[in-house]
Write an enzyme that holds these catalytic residues in place. Structure first.
Site, PDB file in Angstrom:
ATOM      1  N   HIS A  56       0.841  -1.200   0.000  1.00 33.05           N
ATOM      2  CA  HIS A  56       0.000   0.000   0.000  1.00 33.05           C
ATOM      3  C   HIS A  56       0.868   1.238   0.000  1.00 33.05           C
ATOM      4  CE1 HIS A  56       0.758  -0.471   4.305  1.00 33.05           C
ATOM      5  NE2 HIS A  56       0.276   0.740   4.528  1.00 33.05           N
ATOM      6  N   HIS A  58       1.500   3.956   1.939  1.00 33.81           N
ATOM      7  CA  HIS A  58       2.056   4.751   3.037  1.00 33.81           C
ATOM      8  C   HIS A  58       3.582   4.831   2.968  1.00 33.81           C
ATOM      9  CE1 HIS A  58      -1.852   4.199   5.557  1.00 33.81           C
ATOM     10  NE2 HIS A  58      -1.911   5.234   4.744  1.00 33.81           N
ATOM     11  N   ASP A  60       6.001   4.755   5.081  1.00 33.28           N
ATOM     12  CA  ASP A  60       6.866   3.793   5.774  1.00 33.28           C
ATOM     13  C   ASP A  60       6.853   2.418   5.101  1.00 33.28           C
ATOM     14  OD1 ASP A  60       4.182   3.511   6.720  1.00 33.28           O
ATOM     15  OD2 ASP A  60       4.887   2.401   8.471  1.00 33.28           O
ATOM     16  N   HIS A  61       6.185   2.316   3.938  1.00 29.76           N
ATOM     17  CA  HIS A  61       6.194   1.081   3.142  1.00 29.76           C
ATOM     18  C   HIS A  61       6.821   1.274   1.772  1.00 29.76           C
ATOM     19  CE1 HIS A  61       3.481  -1.215   5.903  1.00 29.76           C
ATOM     20  NE2 HIS A  61       3.351   0.022   6.343  1.00 29.76           N
ATOM     21  N   HIS A 114      -7.441  -0.509   5.488  1.00 31.04           N
ATOM     22  CA  HIS A 114      -6.386   0.393   5.979  1.00 31.04           C
ATOM     23  C   HIS A 114      -6.166   1.500   4.944  1.00 31.04           C
ATOM     24  CE1 HIS A 114      -2.719   1.568   8.080  1.00 31.04           C
ATOM     25  NE2 HIS A 114      -2.034   1.441   6.958  1.00 31.04           N
ATOM     26  N   ASP A 139      -0.225  -3.657   6.375  1.00 33.16           N
ATOM     27  CA  ASP A 139      -0.865  -3.124   7.585  1.00 33.16           C
ATOM     28  C   ASP A 139      -2.328  -3.550   7.682  1.00 33.16           C
ATOM     29  OD1 ASP A 139       1.500  -1.886   8.185  1.00 33.16           O
ATOM     30  OD2 ASP A 139       0.812   0.146   7.750  1.00 33.16           O
ATOM     31  N   HIS A 177       4.568  -4.554  11.061  1.00 33.13           N
ATOM     32  CA  HIS A 177       4.921  -3.854  12.297  1.00 33.13           C
ATOM     33  C   HIS A 177       4.988  -4.807  13.475  1.00 33.13           C
ATOM     34  CE1 HIS A 177       4.570   0.393  10.981  1.00 33.13           C
ATOM     35  NE2 HIS A 177       3.644  -0.066  10.153  1.00 33.13           N
TER      36      HIS A 177
HETATM   37 ZN   LIG Z   1       0.008   1.808   6.442  1.00 31.94          ZN
END
Ligand SMILES: [Zn+2]
Length: 266
Positions: A56, A58, A60-61, A114, A139, A177
């Site tokens: 996805h 975001h 941090d990905h 998400h 996530d 995570h």
């Molecule tokens: Zn995320």
């Protein structure tokens, strides 16, 4: 004979896990939020990057994608509908891919909730119990928890989680995570009499006490202990009602939504 595959855990930021799937020579990375730790792991293990897989949009990905592409031009697999400009191989429900450089076939599931376009990757080949069923779910599903609903509806997330729960029990769950202990404390509050949950709480607390990851877990463990896969268990419904968070006669989506909102403020 094809080389056997393993998955390297690459910690990043405060609590992210980046996953490096490799055969000792070639490697594909899942959700590289940061390029630095991946380049370091490639160097340390003498691996050649052959693909990037994204779940996805975001940061941090996907934040490490430019650095990795500057290091080596490789295909970027990712969701068709999540607005990621770097994706060269757009994917959605039912697609199957052969990961470049590796003897690895993955199938794709749409798991919105998400984010709107979130996807998951599933390795289904191999026999039950031989450790070759893998899920990379970003996530969506976490150890004893699930992602927050930033873009999707409770109904979408409940359906996405139900889809993941139908995978074989021995499927290894590689989420993005290390949230397990905090999730287990919430699970313990809503279903304290669950014996499997108490065992997991002890085992995972020991792991974290020596800084070991609690991930991967398995679909079987999640089904037995994760409240978000168990929202309709009588004990959890009773907890929701006792806390005044669920009206009588509410359906499974309402139960899931109430649980998710409770966790947000827990
Ligand atoms: Zn995320």
């Amino acid at each position: 004979m094809p080389r056997s595959l393993s998955v390297l855990t690459v910690p990043a930021f405060k609590d992210n896990y980046l996953w490096l799937i490799h055969d000792g020579v070639h490697a594909a990375v899942v959700d590289p939020g940061d390029g630095g730790p991946i380049l370091e792991a490639l160097r340390a293990n003498g691996l050649l990057l052959t693909a990037i897989l994204l779940t996805h949009h975001h940061a941090d990905h996907i934040g490490g994608v430019p650095d990795l592409l500057a290091h080596r031009q490789v295909p970027v697999f990712g969701p068709r509908n999540d607005g990621i400009a770097a994706v060269t191989e757009p994917l959605g429900e039912g697609d199957r891919i052969t990961v470049p450089g590796l003897d690895l076939e993955l199938s794709v599931l749409d798991v919105p909730g998400h984010t709107r376009g979130h996807i998951a990757y599933v390795r289904r080949d191999g026999q039950d119990g031989d450790g070759t069923h893998w899920l990379f779910c970003g996530d969506t599903l976490f150890g004893a928890g699930c992602g927050r609903l930033f873009e999707g509806t409770p109904a979408q997330m409940a359906d996405s989680l139900a889809k993941l729960a139908r995978l074989p029990d021995d499927t290894l769950v590689y989420c993005a995570h290390e949230y397990t202990l905090s999730n287990l404390r919430f699970a313990d509050a809503v279903e304290p009499a669950n014996q499997a949950l108490q065992l997991r709480l002890r085992a995972d607390s020991e792991k974290r006490g020596t800084n070991l990851p609690t991930i991967p877990s398995t679909i079987g463990i999640e089904k037995a202990t994760n409240p978000f896969l168990r929202a309709c268990e009588p004990a959890i419904l009773d907890s929701l009602k006792a806390a005044g968070k669920l009206a009588p006669g509410a359906d499974r989506v309402a139960a899931f939504a109430a649980l998710r909102e409770w966790k947000n403020v827990f």
